[in-house]
Write a protein that holds these residues in place. Structure first.
Motif, PDB file in Angstrom:
ATOM      1  N   GLY A  74       1.732 -11.855  10.388  1.00 51.97           N
ATOM      2  CA  GLY A  74       3.105 -11.831   9.887  1.00 51.97           C
ATOM      3  C   GLY A  74       3.470 -10.567   9.131  1.00 51.97           C
ATOM      4  N   LYS A  75       2.656  -9.528   9.224  1.00 54.03           N
ATOM      5  CA  LYS A  75       2.911  -8.283   8.503  1.00 54.03           C
ATOM      6  C   LYS A  75       3.748  -7.299   9.308  1.00 54.03           C
ATOM      7  N   ASN A  76       3.761  -7.458  10.615  1.00 54.12           N
ATOM      8  CA  ASN A  76       4.487  -6.564  11.518  1.00 54.12           C
ATOM      9  C   ASN A  76       5.426  -7.427  12.355  1.00 54.12           C
ATOM     10  N   LYS A  77       6.710  -7.149  12.285  1.00 55.02           N
ATOM     11  CA  LYS A  77       7.714  -7.966  12.981  1.00 55.02           C
ATOM     12  C   LYS A  77       8.230  -7.296  14.255  1.00 55.02           C
ATOM     13  N   SER A  78       7.547  -6.245  14.723  1.00 57.60           N
ATOM     14  CA  SER A  78       8.012  -5.545  15.916  1.00 57.60           C
ATOM     15  C   SER A  78       7.876  -6.409  17.165  1.00 57.60           C
ATOM     16  N   PHE A  79       6.971  -7.356  17.160  1.00 59.18           N
ATOM     17  CA  PHE A  79       6.772  -8.300  18.252  1.00 59.18           C
ATOM     18  C   PHE A  79       6.747  -9.706  17.675  1.00 59.18           C
ATOM     19  N   GLN A  80       7.084 -10.674  18.498  1.00 56.74           N
ATOM     20  CA  GLN A  80       6.976 -12.076  18.081  1.00 56.74           C
ATOM     21  C   GLN A  80       5.624 -12.603  18.571  1.00 56.74           C
ATOM     22  N   GLY A  81       4.743 -12.899  17.647  1.00 58.15           N
ATOM     23  CA  GLY A  81       3.440 -13.457  18.011  1.00 58.15           C
ATOM     24  C   GLY A  81       3.587 -14.907  18.431  1.00 58.15           C
ATOM     25  N   ILE A  82       2.954 -15.263  19.533  1.00 59.69           N
ATOM     26  CA  ILE A  82       2.929 -16.644  20.020  1.00 59.69           C
ATOM     27  C   ILE A  82       1.504 -17.142  19.846  1.00 59.69           C
ATOM     28  N   ASP A  83       1.333 -18.081  18.944  1.00 58.58           N
ATOM     29  CA  ASP A  83       0.018 -18.596  18.597  1.00 58.58           C
ATOM     30  C   ASP A  83      -0.325 -19.810  19.456  1.00 58.58           C
TER      31      ASP A  83
END
Length: 134
Positions: free
Chosen positions: A47-56
């Motif tokens: 959650g430190k970098n918002k350039s991409f949306q992580g899909i967990d």
């Protein structure tokens, strides 16, 4: 009877070791032009970098364990503690999660700004692999 029990136990142990040897692929949409590095992926999934949306992935499984231990150097307990702290202080929310590899592939394929991780056997032409974790 003992021979049958030993045989079943040996097969179960072999099956578990095969699962533990799964290769993890970090993926983005096939149409994505950006290619985050391993360090950038760690920051996205923390959650430190918002350039991409992580899909967990929802459940803790061998793929999720390998991804988090190799990319973020965090165990399940450490990750839960990390997110609890961010939620408590209002500084962050856990990433959206999907039930399985197929759902992660589908979600990432349909979103050019998404990044996910799956067992490499689940990769298809709708996504591209950034890097793999052997």
């Amino acid at each position: 009877m003992k021979l049958i029990i030993r045989s079943v136990t040996a097969i179960a142990v072999l099956g578990l070791s095969v699962l533990a040897q799964a290769e993890v692929a970090v993926i983005v949409s096939a149409g994505s032009v950006a290619a985050p590095s391993k360090a950038e992926a760690a920051n996205i999934f923390l959650g430190k970098n918002k350039s991409f949306q992580g899909i967990d992935q929802k459940d803790w499984n061998p793929v999720k364990e390998k991804f988090y231990s190799e990319v973020t150097s965090k165990s399940e307990a450490q990750l839960k503690s990390y997110w609890s702290g961010l939620i408590f202080t209002g500084k962050g929310q856990p990433l959206p999660a999907e039930a399985d590899d197929a759902a992660v592939v589908a979600k990432v394929a349909n979103n050019p700004s998404a990044i996910g991780y799956v067992d490499s056997a689940a990769v298809d032409e709708s996504v591209k692999v950034l890097f793999t974790l052997p």
